[in-house]
Design an enzyme around this catalytic site. Structure first.
Site, PDB file in Angstrom:
ATOM      1  N   LYS A   1       7.417   2.960   4.288  1.00  0.00           N
ATOM      2  CA  LYS A   1       7.615   4.531   3.708  1.00  0.00           C
ATOM      3  C   LYS A   1       8.517   5.096   3.857  1.00  0.00           C
ATOM      4  CE  LYS A   1       3.750   6.379   6.415  1.00  0.00           C
ATOM      5  NZ  LYS A   1       2.546   7.292   5.435  1.00  0.00           N
TER       6      LYS A   1
ATOM      7  N   THR B   1       0.905  -1.132  -0.079  1.00  0.00           N
ATOM      8  CA  THR B   1      -0.114  -0.374   0.048  1.00  0.00           C
ATOM      9  C   THR B   1       0.912   1.564   0.052  1.00  0.00           C
ATOM     10  OG1 THR B   1      -1.476  -1.487   1.126  1.00  0.00           O
ATOM     11  CG2 THR B   1      -2.254   1.388   0.817  1.00  0.00           C
TER      12      THR B   1
ATOM     13  N   GLN C   1      13.526  13.872 -11.507  1.00  0.00           N
ATOM     14  CA  GLN C   1      12.960  13.551 -12.794  1.00  0.00           C
ATOM     15  C   GLN C   1      11.971  14.057 -13.763  1.00  0.00           C
ATOM     16  OE1 GLN C   1      12.270   9.773 -13.576  1.00  0.00           O
ATOM     17  NE2 GLN C   1      13.897   8.814 -12.738  1.00  0.00           N
TER      18      GLN C   1
ATOM     19  N   ARG D   1      -0.367  13.868 -14.438  1.00  0.00           N
ATOM     20  CA  ARG D   1      -1.095  14.128 -15.574  1.00  0.00           C
ATOM     21  C   ARG D   1      -1.625  15.233 -14.711  1.00  0.00           C
ATOM     22  NH1 ARG D   1      -1.013   8.533 -13.866  1.00  0.00           N
ATOM     23  NH2 ARG D   1      -3.658   8.724 -13.466  1.00  0.00           N
TER      24      ARG D   1
ATOM     25  N   TYR E   1       6.288  -1.802   7.229  1.00  0.00           N
ATOM     26  CA  TYR E   1       5.384  -0.109   7.584  1.00  0.00           C
ATOM     27  C   TYR E   1       6.699   0.824   7.762  1.00  0.00           C
ATOM     28  CZ  TYR E   1       2.905   3.739   9.263  1.00  0.00           C
ATOM     29  OH  TYR E   1       2.821   5.004   8.732  1.00  0.00           O
TER      30      TYR E   1
END
Ligand code: UDP
Length: 228
Positions: A64, A7, A77, A21, A60
């Site tokens: 992170k 996640t 970038q 975007r 975790y």
């Protein structure tokens, strides 16, 4: 654990792609866990940390840390307007009452009059920040100039032992609960305190809510939840 890592990393990639975007400013809610069980005290943002890559907490911590890496790679970038906050222990009304963390556990136990479970001997320290202070810090970070990306520590510098937290909550709730000592989880950090000089300088931010006031509001919230 697999899901936790996935996640953090996959979620960060998806959100970075969306921000790229749409041209959105994007905040990573990172964590003091990137410092692991720290060898320097208090922790400044330039401390690279002390994380066990294969321990039970590392899903975790490393998830992170990897998310932070992705944020800075996208910055390099694609020159994206990123913000990274390293959030230290936070508490307050509307926290999950059964999240299993220390403030919620201790308040539940104190209000129920059952034993307060201290993991280890209770000499490990944390520094607890009230939620409203944290939110103000996050907003200030999002409003800061684009050149300021962080990572920036957001937390309260008031360090205390877990045993002190237990005794404070017992006192404030006038509870009859006693302390019991349980095994310390593996890789549980021994001490944690943010150095917030950078946030003070760049965001003109520091916490203003005292621990007692914050805990009072939180205890009232837990009492309301129980009555409901
Ligand atoms: N802790 C404890 N009893 C509990 C829950 C937590 O003594 O019922 C300890 C835990 O071992 C850790 C500290 O309190 O040393 C903070 O734990 P938490 O999970 O809230 O946050 P984190 O370890 O991520 O800072």
């Amino acid at each position: 654990p697999v899901q936790t890592t996935k996640t953090s990393v996959h979620g960060a990639i998806n959100m970075l792609g969306l921000a790229k975007r749409t041209g959105a400013r994007i905040l990573q809610a990172s964590t003091s866990e990137v410092y692991g069980d720290p060898e320097v005290h208090p922790q400044r943002e330039d401390y690279v940390g002390h994380v066990n890559p294969i321990g039970p907490r590392s899903c975790y911590d490393e998830g992170k840390r990897c998310a932070e890496t992705l944020f800075f790679d996208y910055r390099r970038q694609h020159n994206m307007p990123i913000k990274v906050a390293r959030i230290f222990n936070t508490f307050g009304p509307r926290m999950h009452v059964n999240d299993g963390r220390v403030v919620s556990n201790f308040i539940n136990q104190a209000l129920a009059g059952v034993d307060i479970t201290i993991y280890g001997d209770g000499t490990q320290t944390r520094s607890f920040c009230y939620v409203d202070d944290l939110v103000r810090g996050l907003l200030a970070l999002m409003d800061s100039p684009e050149g300021f990306t962080g990572p920036v520590n957001l937390g309260n510098t008031g360090e205390m032992t877990i045993r002190e937290m237990a005794e404070l909550i017992i006192g404030m709730t006038k509870s009859s609960s006693r302390l019991v000592f349980k095994p310390l989880p593996e890789d549980d950090p021994m001490q944690r305190q943010p150095d917030i000089s950078l946030a003070k300088q760049e965001l003109n931010w520091e916490p203003v809510i005292s621990l007692e006031e914050g805990l009072q509001n939180t205890i009232e919230y837990f009492m309301q939840k129980q009555a409901a």
